[in-house]
Write a protein that holds these residues in place. Structure first.
Motif, PDB file in Angstrom:
ATOM      1  N   VAL A  12     -65.697 143.817  17.586  1.00 39.10           N
ATOM      2  CA  VAL A  12     -67.049 143.756  18.125  1.00 39.10           C
ATOM      3  C   VAL A  12     -66.906 144.156  19.699  1.00 39.10           C
ATOM      4  O   VAL A  12     -67.602 145.064  20.445  1.00 39.10           O
ATOM      5  CB  VAL A  12     -67.958 142.515  18.080  1.00 39.10           C
ATOM      6  N   GLY A  13     -65.869 143.417  20.319  1.00 36.04           N
ATOM      7  CA  GLY A  13     -65.603 144.003  21.881  1.00 36.04           C
ATOM      8  C   GLY A  13     -65.070 145.357  22.116  1.00 36.04           C
ATOM      9  O   GLY A  13     -65.640 145.814  22.975  1.00 36.04           O
ATOM     10  N   GLY A  14     -64.443 145.660  21.017  1.00 34.80           N
ATOM     11  CA  GLY A  14     -64.065 147.319  21.089  1.00 34.80           C
ATOM     12  C   GLY A  14     -65.178 148.061  21.005  1.00 34.80           C
ATOM     13  O   GLY A  14     -65.124 149.078  21.690  1.00 34.80           O
ATOM     14  N   PHE A  15     -65.940 147.858  20.200  1.00 35.23           N
ATOM     15  CA  PHE A  15     -67.210 148.606  19.980  1.00 35.23           C
ATOM     16  C   PHE A  15     -68.060 148.519  21.105  1.00 35.23           C
ATOM     17  O   PHE A  15     -68.544 149.800  21.512  1.00 35.23           O
ATOM     18  CB  PHE A  15     -68.094 148.126  18.487  1.00 35.23           C
ATOM     19  N   PHE A  16     -68.293 147.346  21.663  1.00 33.46           N
ATOM     20  CA  PHE A  16     -69.052 147.222  22.934  1.00 33.46           C
ATOM     21  C   PHE A  16     -68.437 147.978  24.028  1.00 33.46           C
ATOM     22  O   PHE A  16     -69.091 148.566  24.708  1.00 33.46           O
ATOM     23  CB  PHE A  16     -69.096 145.902  23.289  1.00 33.46           C
ATOM     24  N   ASN A  17     -67.093 147.997  24.142  1.00 34.71           N
ATOM     25  CA  ASN A  17     -66.389 148.546  25.357  1.00 34.71           C
ATOM     26  C   ASN A  17     -66.599 150.159  25.046  1.00 34.71           C
ATOM     27  O   ASN A  17     -66.957 150.800  26.048  1.00 34.71           O
ATOM     28  CB  ASN A  17     -64.869 148.179  25.135  1.00 34.71           C
ATOM     29  N   ALA A  18     -66.359 150.387  23.857  1.00 27.96           N
ATOM     30  CA  ALA A  18     -66.463 152.150  23.673  1.00 27.96           C
ATOM     31  C   ALA A  18     -67.752 152.629  23.738  1.00 27.96           C
ATOM     32  O   ALA A  18     -68.085 153.835  24.276  1.00 27.96           O
ATOM     33  CB  ALA A  18     -66.107 152.616  22.385  1.00 27.96           C
ATOM     34  N   MET A  52     -58.324 147.920  25.505  1.00 32.87           N
ATOM     35  CA  MET A  52     -59.734 148.449  25.002  1.00 32.87           C
ATOM     36  C   MET A  52     -60.297 149.799  25.922  1.00 32.87           C
ATOM     37  O   MET A  52     -60.613 150.651  25.199  1.00 32.87           O
ATOM     38  CB  MET A  52     -60.686 147.337  25.256  1.00 32.87           C
ATOM     39  N   GLY A  53     -59.866 149.572  27.170  1.00 32.38           N
ATOM     40  CA  GLY A  53     -60.242 150.597  27.860  1.00 32.38           C
ATOM     41  C   GLY A  53     -59.381 152.020  27.635  1.00 32.38           C
ATOM     42  O   GLY A  53     -60.124 153.142  27.547  1.00 32.38           O
ATOM     43  N   ALA A  54     -58.155 152.020  27.442  1.00 33.55           N
ATOM     44  CA  ALA A  54     -57.358 153.013  27.116  1.00 33.55           C
ATOM     45  C   ALA A  54     -57.876 153.469  25.701  1.00 33.55           C
ATOM     46  O   ALA A  54     -57.909 154.931  25.736  1.00 33.55           O
ATOM     47  CB  ALA A  54     -55.843 152.706  27.293  1.00 33.55           C
ATOM     48  N   LEU A  55     -58.063 152.789  24.807  1.00 35.77           N
ATOM     49  CA  LEU A  55     -58.375 153.258  23.545  1.00 35.77           C
ATOM     50  C   LEU A  55     -59.663 153.768  23.367  1.00 35.77           C
ATOM     51  O   LEU A  55     -60.029 154.692  22.658  1.00 35.77           O
ATOM     52  CB  LEU A  55     -58.118 152.080  22.397  1.00 35.77           C
ATOM     53  N   SER A  56     -60.733 153.314  24.049  1.00 34.93           N
ATOM     54  CA  SER A  56     -61.805 153.679  24.255  1.00 34.93           C
ATOM     55  C   SER A  56     -61.939 155.234  24.891  1.00 34.93           C
ATOM     56  O   SER A  56     -62.601 156.155  24.269  1.00 34.93           O
ATOM     57  CB  SER A  56     -62.828 153.110  25.200  1.00 34.93           C
ATOM     58  N   THR A  57     -61.199 155.389  25.842  1.00 31.91           N
ATOM     59  CA  THR A  57     -61.149 156.577  26.508  1.00 31.91           C
ATOM     60  C   THR A  57     -60.331 157.617  25.752  1.00 31.91           C
ATOM     61  O   THR A  57     -60.807 158.704  25.286  1.00 31.91           O
ATOM     62  CB  THR A  57     -60.208 156.474  27.771  1.00 31.91           C
ATOM     63  N   ALA A  58     -59.308 157.303  24.930  1.00 26.22           N
ATOM     64  CA  ALA A  58     -58.633 158.090  24.077  1.00 26.22           C
ATOM     65  C   ALA A  58     -59.531 158.519  23.093  1.00 26.22           C
ATOM     66  O   ALA A  58     -59.395 159.718  22.452  1.00 26.22           O
ATOM     67  CB  ALA A  58     -57.360 157.522  23.423  1.00 26.22           C
ATOM     68  N   SER A  59     -60.152 157.593  22.212  1.00 28.68           N
ATOM     69  CA  SER A  59     -61.273 157.861  21.150  1.00 28.68           C
ATOM     70  C   SER A  59     -62.317 158.650  21.554  1.00 28.68           C
ATOM     71  O   SER A  59     -62.642 159.712  20.850  1.00 28.68           O
ATOM     72  CB  SER A  59     -61.650 156.702  20.354  1.00 28.68           C
ATOM     73  N   LYS A  60     -62.913 158.819  22.710  1.00 30.27           N
ATOM     74  CA  LYS A  60     -63.878 159.461  23.277  1.00 30.27           C
ATOM     75  C   LYS A  60     -63.316 161.055  23.457  1.00 30.27           C
ATOM     76  O   LYS A  60     -64.009 162.057  23.157  1.00 30.27           O
ATOM     77  CB  LYS A  60     -64.362 159.156  24.577  1.00 30.27           C
ATOM     78  N   LEU A  61     -62.093 161.076  24.010  1.00 29.03           N
ATOM     79  CA  LEU A  61     -61.713 162.397  24.248  1.00 29.03           C
ATOM     80  C   LEU A  61     -61.206 162.989  22.962  1.00 29.03           C
ATOM     81  O   LEU A  61     -61.380 164.428  22.647  1.00 29.03           O
ATOM     82  CB  LEU A  61     -60.251 162.414  25.042  1.00 29.03           C
ATOM     83  N   ALA A  62     -60.625 162.324  21.802  1.00 33.31           N
ATOM     84  CA  ALA A  62     -60.323 162.783  20.522  1.00 33.31           C
ATOM     85  C   ALA A  62     -61.677 163.310  19.801  1.00 33.31           C
ATOM     86  O   ALA A  62     -61.608 164.370  19.060  1.00 33.31           O
ATOM     87  CB  ALA A  62     -59.601 161.643  19.686  1.00 33.31           C
ATOM     88  N   ALA A  63     -62.722 162.411  20.046  1.00 29.33           N
ATOM     89  CA  ALA A  63     -63.987 163.034  19.418  1.00 29.33           C
ATOM     90  C   ALA A  63     -64.737 164.213  20.287  1.00 29.33           C
ATOM     91  O   ALA A  63     -65.620 164.768  19.636  1.00 29.33           O
ATOM     92  CB  ALA A  63     -65.028 161.855  19.253  1.00 29.33           C
ATOM     93  N   GLY A  64     -64.209 164.582  21.366  1.00 28.84           N
ATOM     94  CA  GLY A  64     -64.743 165.712  21.932  1.00 28.84           C
ATOM     95  C   GLY A  64     -65.765 165.331  22.880  1.00 28.84           C
ATOM     96  O   GLY A  64     -66.325 166.206  23.374  1.00 28.84           O
ATOM     97  N   VAL A  65     -65.815 164.182  23.364  1.00 30.30           N
ATOM     98  CA  VAL A  65     -66.948 163.745  24.489  1.00 30.30           C
ATOM     99  C   VAL A  65     -66.268 164.203  25.817  1.00 30.30           C
ATOM    100  O   VAL A  65     -65.362 163.864  26.063  1.00 30.30           O
ATOM    101  CB  VAL A  65     -66.852 161.962  24.556  1.00 30.30           C
ATOM    102  N   HIS A  66     -67.049 164.875  26.232  1.00 31.92           N
ATOM    103  CA  HIS A  66     -66.640 165.507  27.631  1.00 31.92           C
ATOM    104  C   HIS A  66     -67.323 164.565  29.030  1.00 31.92           C
ATOM    105  O   HIS A  66     -68.465 164.265  28.757  1.00 31.92           O
ATOM    106  CB  HIS A  66     -67.072 167.065  27.775  1.00 31.92           C
ATOM    107  N   PHE A  67     -66.688 164.333  29.890  1.00 38.38           N
ATOM    108  CA  PHE A  67     -67.094 163.636  31.096  1.00 38.38           C
ATOM    109  C   PHE A  67     -66.750 164.120  32.394  1.00 38.38           C
ATOM    110  O   PHE A  67     -65.426 164.777  32.215  1.00 38.38           O
ATOM    111  CB  PHE A  67     -66.703 162.119  30.725  1.00 38.38           C
ATOM    112  N   SER A  68     -66.926 164.079  33.702  1.00 41.23           N
ATOM    113  CA  SER A  68     -66.569 164.352  34.666  1.00 41.23           C
ATOM    114  C   SER A  68     -66.566 163.047  35.695  1.00 41.23           C
ATOM    115  O   SER A  68     -67.532 162.409  35.402  1.00 41.23           O
ATOM    116  CB  SER A  68     -67.279 165.393  35.325  1.00 41.23           C
ATOM    117  N   LEU A  69     -65.579 163.026  36.558  1.00 35.17           N
ATOM    118  CA  LEU A  69     -65.648 161.936  37.631  1.00 35.17           C
ATOM    119  C   LEU A  69     -66.504 162.477  38.664  1.00 35.17           C
ATOM    120  O   LEU A  69     -66.402 163.593  39.155  1.00 35.17           O
ATOM    121  CB  LEU A  69     -64.265 161.651  37.827  1.00 35.17           C
TER     122      LEU A  69
END
Length: 129
Positions: A12-18, A52-69
């Motif tokens: 649940v925490g990981g889902f909320f974080n992602a 959790m932050g690292a895994l969330s970022t990696a999963s988003k990048l692997a899924a093709g989610v694009h973001f810019s800072l």
């Protein structure tokens, strides 16, 4: 028992974080339900939140989610390091000035506030949308 609830709380925490960027409400509730000692909880959650932050970022990048800072990556990294160091300093100072009961209440309040901010922000985004 703590072991029986650890995996669901982590999921649940990981889902909320992602999805919303805030895992603290799930983890703080878990800590209160299992009567986890506040000092050990805080020490354990730092690497958990980092993971959790690292895994969330990696999963988003692997899924093709694009973001810019909004700033260059080196500035964002420096701000991240400064924020972590400031958090450690403030937390260390508070640990000498707050009782465990007060620290638990503060953790619950901050987690609740973070959850409310995310819900309100998303609701405003939907309304504007």
């Amino acid at each position: 028992p703590r072991r029986a609830t650890a995996v669901p709380a982590g999921v649940v925490g990981g889902f909320f974080n992602a999805t919303a960027g805030v895992a603290a409400p799930a983890m703080v509730i878990y800590s209160r339900v299992t009567r986890w000692d506040q000092v050990r909880f805080v020490a354990t959650m730092q690497p958990v939140f980092m993971g959790m932050g690292a895994l969330s970022t990696a999963s988003k990048l692997a899924a093709g989610v694009h973001f810019s800072l909004p700033v260059p990556a080196v500035v964002a990294l420096a701000a991240l390091v400064a924020t972590v160091l400031a958090g450690i300093a403030v937390g260390t100072w508070l640990s000498h000035h707050l009782s465990k009961a007060t620290a638990q209440k503060l953790a619950m309040g901050l987690a609740a506030a973070g959850g409310v901010v995310v819900v309100v922000r998303r609701a405003l985004t939907l309304l504007a949308g």
